[in-house]
Scaffold this motif. Structure first.
Motif, PDB file in Angstrom:
ATOM      1  N   GLU A   1       0.829  -1.217   0.000  1.00 23.98           N
ATOM      2  CA  GLU A   1       0.000   0.000   0.000  1.00 23.98           C
ATOM      3  C   GLU A   1       0.859   1.260   0.000  1.00 23.98           C
ATOM      4  OE1 GLU A   1      -3.512   0.263  -0.336  1.00 23.98           O
ATOM      5  OE2 GLU A   1      -2.841  -1.700  -1.052  1.00 23.98           O
ATOM      6  N   LEU A   2       1.986   1.229   0.662  1.00 25.94           N
ATOM      7  CA  LEU A   2       2.894   2.378   0.634  1.00 25.94           C
ATOM      8  C   LEU A   2       3.476   2.565  -0.765  1.00 25.94           C
ATOM      9  CD1 LEU A   2       4.682   1.795   4.048  1.00 25.94           C
ATOM     10  CD2 LEU A   2       3.220   3.741   3.477  1.00 25.94           C
ATOM     11  N   MET A   3       3.759   1.481  -1.470  1.00 27.53           N
ATOM     12  CA  MET A   3       4.212   1.596  -2.858  1.00 27.53           C
ATOM     13  C   MET A   3       3.096   2.149  -3.746  1.00 27.53           C
ATOM     14  SD  MET A   3       6.800  -1.584  -3.664  1.00 27.53           S
ATOM     15  CE  MET A   3       5.631  -2.922  -3.371  1.00 27.53           C
ATOM     16  N   ARG A   4       1.858   1.777  -3.448  1.00 30.09           N
ATOM     17  CA  ARG A   4       0.730   2.307  -4.211  1.00 30.09           C
ATOM     18  C   ARG A   4       0.659   3.838  -4.082  1.00 30.09           C
ATOM     19  NH1 ARG A   4      -3.604  -0.631  -5.601  1.00 30.09           N
ATOM     20  NH2 ARG A   4      -3.282  -2.087  -3.863  1.00 30.09           N
ATOM     21  N   GLN A   5       1.058   4.322  -2.927  1.00 28.52           N
ATOM     22  CA  GLN A   5       1.046   5.762  -2.674  1.00 28.52           C
ATOM     23  C   GLN A   5       2.246   6.483  -3.290  1.00 28.52           C
ATOM     24  OE1 GLN A   5       0.694   6.251   1.593  1.00 28.52           O
ATOM     25  NE2 GLN A   5      -1.043   4.828   1.693  1.00 28.52           N
ATOM     26  N   GLY A   6       3.132   5.735  -3.938  1.00 28.12           N
ATOM     27  CA  GLY A   6       4.255   6.355  -4.615  1.00 28.12           C
ATOM     28  C   GLY A   6       5.612   6.110  -3.985  1.00 28.12           C
ATOM     29  N   ARG A   7       5.659   5.376  -2.857  1.00 29.56           N
ATOM     30  CA  ARG A   7       6.944   5.095  -2.233  1.00 29.56           C
ATOM     31  C   ARG A   7       7.735   4.090  -3.082  1.00 29.56           C
ATOM     32  NH1 ARG A   7       7.368   6.071   3.477  1.00 29.56           N
ATOM     33  NH2 ARG A   7       5.685   7.479   4.087  1.00 29.56           N
ATOM     34  N   SER A   8       9.045   4.222  -3.049  1.00 34.45           N
ATOM     35  CA  SER A   8       9.896   3.209  -3.670  1.00 34.45           C
ATOM     36  C   SER A   8       9.854   1.942  -2.824  1.00 34.45           C
ATOM     37  CB  SER A   8      11.335   3.716  -3.757  1.00 34.45           C
ATOM     38  OG  SER A   8      11.908   3.792  -2.455  1.00 34.45           O
ATOM     39  N   PRO A   9      10.263   0.785  -3.376  1.00 34.42           N
ATOM     40  CA  PRO A   9      10.279  -0.430  -2.563  1.00 34.42           C
ATOM     41  C   PRO A   9      11.081  -0.275  -1.274  1.00 34.42           C
ATOM     42  CG  PRO A   9      10.474  -1.018  -4.864  1.00 34.42           C
ATOM     43  CD  PRO A   9      10.544   0.486  -4.804  1.00 34.42           C
ATOM     44  N   GLU A  10      12.254   0.350  -1.351  1.00 29.01           N
ATOM     45  CA  GLU A  10      13.059   0.512  -0.143  1.00 29.01           C
ATOM     46  C   GLU A  10      12.383   1.439   0.865  1.00 29.01           C
ATOM     47  OE1 GLU A  10      17.042   2.865   0.845  1.00 29.01           O
ATOM     48  OE2 GLU A  10      17.462   1.021  -0.306  1.00 29.01           O
ATOM     49  N   ASP A  11      11.849   2.553   0.399  1.00 29.18           N
ATOM     50  CA  ASP A  11      11.177   3.484   1.310  1.00 29.18           C
ATOM     51  C   ASP A  11       9.964   2.844   1.971  1.00 29.18           C
ATOM     52  OD1 ASP A  11      13.014   5.457   0.826  1.00 29.18           O
ATOM     53  OD2 ASP A  11      11.794   6.527  -0.635  1.00 29.18           O
ATOM     54  N   ALA A  12       9.230   2.040   1.190  1.00 25.99           N
ATOM     55  CA  ALA A  12       8.058   1.368   1.739  1.00 25.99           C
ATOM     56  C   ALA A  12       8.457   0.368   2.819  1.00 25.99           C
ATOM     57  CB  ALA A  12       7.284   0.673   0.623  1.00 25.99           C
ATOM     58  N   CYS A  13       9.525  -0.386   2.577  1.00 24.85           N
ATOM     59  CA  CYS A  13      10.003  -1.350   3.576  1.00 24.85           C
ATOM     60  C   CYS A  13      10.492  -0.625   4.831  1.00 24.85           C
ATOM     61  CB  CYS A  13      11.115  -2.196   2.988  1.00 24.85           C
ATOM     62  SG  CYS A  13      10.593  -3.349   1.686  1.00 24.85           S
ATOM     63  N   ARG A  14      11.173   0.485   4.634  1.00 27.73           N
ATOM     64  CA  ARG A  14      11.677   1.234   5.784  1.00 27.73           C
ATOM     65  C   ARG A  14      10.528   1.760   6.645  1.00 27.73           C
ATOM     66  NH1 ARG A  14      16.018   6.286   5.709  1.00 27.73           N
ATOM     67  NH2 ARG A  14      16.033   6.625   7.966  1.00 27.73           N
ATOM     68  N   GLU A  15       9.507   2.301   6.019  1.00 24.68           N
ATOM     69  CA  GLU A  15       8.379   2.832   6.782  1.00 24.68           C
ATOM     70  C   GLU A  15       7.676   1.718   7.546  1.00 24.68           C
ATOM     71  OE1 GLU A  15       5.333   4.852   8.569  1.00 24.68           O
ATOM     72  OE2 GLU A  15       7.233   5.619   7.769  1.00 24.68           O
ATOM     73  N   ALA A  16       7.551   0.533   6.938  1.00 23.75           N
ATOM     74  CA  ALA A  16       6.907  -0.584   7.621  1.00 23.75           C
ATOM     75  C   ALA A  16       7.709  -1.002   8.855  1.00 23.75           C
ATOM     76  CB  ALA A  16       6.747  -1.770   6.671  1.00 23.75           C
ATOM     77  N   VAL A  17       9.034  -1.032   8.737  1.00 26.50           N
ATOM     78  CA  VAL A  17       9.894  -1.366   9.882  1.00 26.50           C
ATOM     79  C   VAL A  17       9.766  -0.309  10.968  1.00 26.50           C
ATOM     80  CG1 VAL A  17      12.304  -1.477  10.635  1.00 26.50           C
ATOM     81  CG2 VAL A  17      11.558  -2.793   8.650  1.00 26.50           C
ATOM     82  N   GLU A  18       9.813   0.955  10.579  1.00 21.05           N
ATOM     83  CA  GLU A  18       9.782   2.025  11.569  1.00 21.05           C
ATOM     84  C   GLU A  18       8.417   2.143  12.235  1.00 21.05           C
ATOM     85  OE1 GLU A  18      11.385   5.473   9.650  1.00 21.05           O
ATOM     86  OE2 GLU A  18      13.443   4.695   9.796  1.00 21.05           O
ATOM     87  N   ARG A  19       7.373   1.725  11.546  1.00 30.11           N
ATOM     88  CA  ARG A  19       6.052   1.704  12.179  1.00 30.11           C
ATOM     89  C   ARG A  19       6.020   0.655  13.295  1.00 30.11           C
ATOM     90  NH1 ARG A  19       0.662   2.264   8.600  1.00 30.11           N
ATOM     91  NH2 ARG A  19       2.003   3.956   7.863  1.00 30.11           N
ATOM     92  N   ILE A  20       6.656  -0.492  13.063  1.00 28.37           N
ATOM     93  CA  ILE A  20       6.767  -1.500  14.115  1.00 28.37           C
ATOM     94  C   ILE A  20       7.497  -0.919  15.322  1.00 28.37           C
ATOM     95  CG2 ILE A  20       7.887  -3.685  14.738  1.00 28.37           C
ATOM     96  CD1 ILE A  20       7.361  -4.642  11.878  1.00 28.37           C
ATOM     97  N   LEU A  21       8.588  -0.220  15.058  1.00 29.93           N
ATOM     98  CA  LEU A  21       9.397   0.327  16.146  1.00 29.93           C
ATOM     99  C   LEU A  21       8.688   1.450  16.892  1.00 29.93           C
ATOM    100  CD1 LEU A  21      12.844   0.368  14.331  1.00 29.93           C
ATOM    101  CD2 LEU A  21      12.114  -1.185  16.142  1.00 29.93           C
ATOM    102  N   ARG A  22       7.897   2.238  16.185  1.00 31.46           N
ATOM    103  CA  ARG A  22       7.160   3.310  16.866  1.00 31.46           C
ATOM    104  C   ARG A  22       6.101   2.737  17.802  1.00 31.46           C
ATOM    105  NH1 ARG A  22       7.468   5.908  11.730  1.00 31.46           N
ATOM    106  NH2 ARG A  22       5.334   5.250  11.211  1.00 31.46           N
ATOM    107  N   LYS A  23       5.454   1.676  17.375  1.00 28.50           N
ATOM    108  CA  LYS A  23       4.402   1.075  18.188  1.00 28.50           C
ATOM    109  C   LYS A  23       4.967   0.242  19.332  1.00 28.50           C
ATOM    110  CE  LYS A  23       0.781   0.794  14.653  1.00 28.50           C
ATOM    111  NZ  LYS A  23      -0.121  -0.122  13.909  1.00 28.50           N
TER     112      LYS A  23
END
Length: 339
Positions: free
Chosen positions: A268-290
């Motif tokens: 879904e993050l890639m659908r919003q225009g993120r690159s594969p790496e940026d999308a993976c990074r955001e998913a990891v950092e969301r885990i860490l924020r929570k």
């Protein structure tokens, strides 16, 4: 009107010229970083898996066939104690396997906590293609596999059994990031029972037609509670493919991936225009924020977009992924990480 006809004719001629050069819209999409066809997978044992998948893709085959054939390689590798027939058992000494597969049309199938079947990825495909269901588990999954002609086998190898008995001396469980890969790299001479974590192989492929598919297979955490199921067979967690956007897969501690529906989130993050790496990074950092204490664990995501661009990100250093295309068949790339 004569000028309009002239311009229209020039446009048509330009299109013909582009098509002749193989760069018209009908050609497979490529970028400086992406290539079609292409396959990628998690960890260093993904190199051999990619090579098997590449044989299918190079012959013009379907991405779905490629990821199934690729995933079967580590499932059969007796050195690999986190995937397939040589996987370390649960705390009761039982080897239970999980797998999922998904094609370009959104069709998907999975099995979880299946015993006595060496290739759960192929059973997952049968679930997808021959039943109205997505997920079969435990004894029901085993019954279905046997009905489909898969041989029943004893999966607990002497080496895995020795490691289990060694673990029973303390019966302590604490995941250690990347430890399974260290044991795998050590080869047959590695210390039995030195791996208390696990790592999955997740694969993503795009074929010459531009269609995507993915696969994910694992034996799960070593010494887990009997019946424990991680993210690998859960569509949207361990694996997700949207043929209009891209695909994603995960590795590491599955509970954290499930809580965040990780692979679906990456797509879904890639659908919003993120690159594969940026999308993976955001998913990891969301885990860490929570859950900030998750930084002591390992979770990694791998993604491929519709153009064949590949990216990855993990919580900790040590994660790697393999990429295979017409230019190179054995590329192993260190994954970037938050710590």
């Amino acid at each position: 009107m004569d000028r309009r006809r002239f311009l229209q004719g020039a446009t048509i001629a330009s299109g013909v010229a582009l098509a002749a050069k193989g760069i018209a819209k009908a050609a497979p999409a490529t970028t400086a970083a992406g290539m079609v066809p292409r396959v990628c997978s998690t960890w260093d044992f993904g190199v051999a898996a990619n090579q098997a998948a590449w044989k299918v893709l190079a012959a013009g085959g379907r991405a779905l066939d490629a990821v199934e054939q690729g995933a079967r390689v580590p499932e059969a590798d007796l050195r690999n104690h986190s995937v397939g027939r040589a996987g370390y058992p649960d705390r009761d000494g039982k080897v239970t396997l999980d797998a999922s597969i998904m094609d370009e049309n959104g069709n998907c199938g999975a099995v979880a906590a299946i015993e006595h079947i060496a290739h759960p990825i192929s059973v997952a495909r049968r679930v997808m293609e021959r039943t109205p269901h997505v997920l079969l588990v435990g004894d029901g999954a085993l019954q279905f596999a046997i009905e489909q002609g898969f041989p029943r086998e004893e999966l607990l190898t002497p080496e895995s059994e020795k490691a289990w008995h060694e673990w029973l001396k303390t019966a302590k469980y604490k995941p250690v990031a990347n430890s399974e890969v260290r044991s795998y790299n050590a080869g047959p001479g590695g210390t039995p029972g030195d791996a208390s974590n696990h790592d999955t192989i997740g694969m993503l492929a795009i074929d010459a037609k531009g269609n995507l598919s993915g696969a994910c297979t694992t034996s799960g955490m070593a010494w887990k509670l009997h019946g424990r199921v991680g993210d690998s067979p859960i569509i949207g967690a361990g694996l997700y493919v949207d043929n209009d956007v891209g695909g994603a897969t995960s590795t590491g501690v599955g509970e954290e991936v499930i809580r965040n529906v990780g692979s679906f989130l990456v797509v879904e993050l890639m659908r919003q225009g993120r690159s594969p790496e940026d999308a993976c990074r955001e998913a990891v950092e969301r885990i860490l924020r929570k859950k900030p204490n998750a930084k002591d664990l390992q979770v990694g995501f791998l993604a491929m977009d519709k153009k064949g661009n590949v990216g990855a990100w993990a919580i900790q250093k040590g994660f790697s992924y393999a990429v295979c295309d017409a230019a190179k068949q054995d590329a192993l790339i260190p994954g970037k990480s938050s710590y």
